[in-house]
Enzyme design. Structure first.
Site, PDB file in Angstrom:
ATOM      1  CB  CYS A   1      -2.895   5.914   3.782  1.00 53.22           C
ATOM      2  SG  CYS A   1      -3.988   4.807   4.702  1.00 53.22           S
TER       3      CYS A   1
ATOM      4  CD  GLU B   1      -2.453   1.449   2.624  1.00 47.77           C
ATOM      5  OE1 GLU B   1      -2.567   2.634   2.997  1.00 47.77           O
ATOM      6  OE2 GLU B   1      -2.800   0.479   3.310  1.00 47.77           O
TER       7      GLU B   1
END
Length: 480
Positions: free
Chosen positions: A263, A226
């Site tokens: 994020c 990620e």
């Protein structure tokens, strides 16, 4: 301090020795091991939060909640293991009359073997030693070797000590969870021949380097990274006209949450010009506070990332917040045509409390800009009843793993249906790192043909199948 090559090899070999025990473990045993790990985190929450706050300065309230999320993830995966559908059990009975004749085939998903997990800086519990990657890998039946993040080394060591001991006390084999430290050890870990997969949360540059190492092995392994995400938001003209002030307040709360280090931070917001939204943002930002960033590296990178945006001739600052520890929230503005022309400048993620408002004059300008937006974890649409944003929605869902209608993306529910992933550079795969289906990353298909029942894995035997979701001869069978 870096784990030596000799110690790393011993750690991985211990994980490999534990792997067959994890692969063969019953659902009851494995679920019990996961719940033991959850329980030890909850029982040591005060100690762990104190260490985490010293190293990350995220605050006791935030960190206490994150421990609860982390133990909750472990318990969710315990229920996933017990429920059993993650195994994708599929049986085709033998049929001598078929053309050609069909053998008996019994298919399942099975564990890969030792998994490497790389901790993240911004979630020192939920994406770290005992976080979602570790929980899903253990649930799939794999031992885990974690590479500690340099931003919280003492917390990493203590968490690993507690969880490894809890797993063994609950009956899991030695080698089920271990920790290595140092960048060199991390590079060596992903290249170790006994490691079968890796999970990573972090920067595009760091993730890409590890991805290349994993792919460049003589025996390439899956690397589930990620990486970067700008999480576009689109506000329609009707939505801006109806609720500019509340939308502005929601945006400011979202892009400054955790000092902009989530994020899922909304990094770019498309809004029609002349709606008053920019004025509302300019009024809300000055009361927002900055704060300490997580690591020295992030602290050093934030000013240059901000300058990279500010130096574009189309960009101007519309508001700044309260400076704390040298960091203040910043709202910038540009236009859709500039974004379409220079996406490599204006759509680069800046980790910290900054967001870029993009004015658009028409849907054509909006869509031209959206076509340049890179893959993201989330995309958000604020529209009003009666509008038809079909084309805009199509562009957003092509670029994100989770599409929100209203609300703001900085909040990720840990559920069965969650998708926390997206097209590159958000992730390196099609999978999620949060939610029940995160387990799928650490499993591989395996089919047994005409196997004697005594040699089948227990879950593929008829007695076990009666209590598990499975598909037989094309028909779905559910336990009573």
């Amino acid at each position: 301090m870096t784990t030596s090559s000799e110690d790393l090899d011993a750690i991985v070999r211990a994980a490999a020795a534990a792997a067959p025990v994890w692969r063969r473990s019953s659902s009851a045993d494995r679920a019990g091991w996961l719940r033991a790990a959850a329980d030890v985190l909850d029982s040591h929450v005060t100690e762990l939060v104190a260490i985490a706050d010293e190293e990350t300065r995220l605050g006791a309230t935030r960190l206490t909640g994150e421990v609860a999320r982390t133990s909750g993830q472990l318990r969710l995966f315990a229920t996933v293991v017990e429920e059993g559908s993650y195994l994708e059990l599929t049986i085709d009975d033998a049929d001598a009359t078929a053309a050609p004749p069909r053998p008996e085939l019994r298919r399942m998903l099975t564990a890969l073997g030792p998994v490497a997990v790389f901790s993240a800086s911004n979630f020192p519990f939920a994406f770290s030693v005992a976080g979602g990657d570790t929980a899903s890998a253990l649930a799939a039946g794999n031992p885990v070797v974690v590479k500690a993040h340099s931003g919280h080394p003492r917390l990493s060591i203590r968490t690993a000590e507690l969880v490894a001991a809890a797993l063994e006390e609950a009956g899991a084999p030695a080698g089920s969870l271990a920790l290595v430290t140092g960048r060199e050890a991390g590079n060596a870990l992903v290249q170790h021949p006994l490691i079968r997969a890796a999970g990573f949360t972090g920067s595009v540059s760091g993730g890409r380097a590890l991805f290349d190492l994993a792919s460049g092995r003589p025996d390439p392994i899956p690397f589930y990274g990620e990486l970067g995400s700008i999480n576009p938001v689109v506000i329609t003209e009707a939505a801006a006209a109806a609720r500019a002030e509340s939308l502005a307040q929601g945006l400011v709360g979202s892009f400054t949450l955790g000092v902009g280090q989530f994020c899922t931070k909304p990094g770019v917001v498309f809004v029609p010009g002349g709606t008053g939204f920019e004025d509302a943002v300019a009024a809300a930002v000055p009361s927002a506070s900055g704060g300490p960033l997580l690591t020295d590296r992030i602290t050093a990178a934030f000013p240059s990332g901000l300058a990279h945006l500010e130096n574009d001739p189309s960009v101007s600052v519309i508001a700044q917040g309260i400076e704390v520890d040298g960091v203040r929230p910043v709202a910038l503005v540009t236009d859709a045509r500039a974004v379409a022309q220079r996406p490599e400048v204006l759509l680069e993620e800046c980790f910290g409390p900054v967001t870029l408002i993009v004015r658009y004059d028409s849907e054509a300008d909006l869509h031209a800009a959206l076509e340049t937006v890179p893959g993201s974890l989330t995309a958000t649409l604020h529209a009003e009843p009666g509008e038809d944003p079909t084309e805009t929605l199509e562009l957003l869902q092509e670029r994100a793993g989770r599409v929100l209608f209203g609300g703001w993306p900085t909040g990720v529910a840990v559920t069965w249906s969650q998708q926390h992933g997206g097209p590159w550079p958000a992730t390196t795969s099609l999978h999620t790192s949060v939610g029940a289906s995160a387990i799928r990353r650490f499993l591989r298909p395996l089919t047994f043909q005409d196997a004697p029942e005594a040699l089948l894995p227990e879950v593929l035997r008829d007695a076990a199948l009666a209590g598990l979701p499975h598909r037989r001869n094309g028909g779905l069978a559910l336990p009573a």
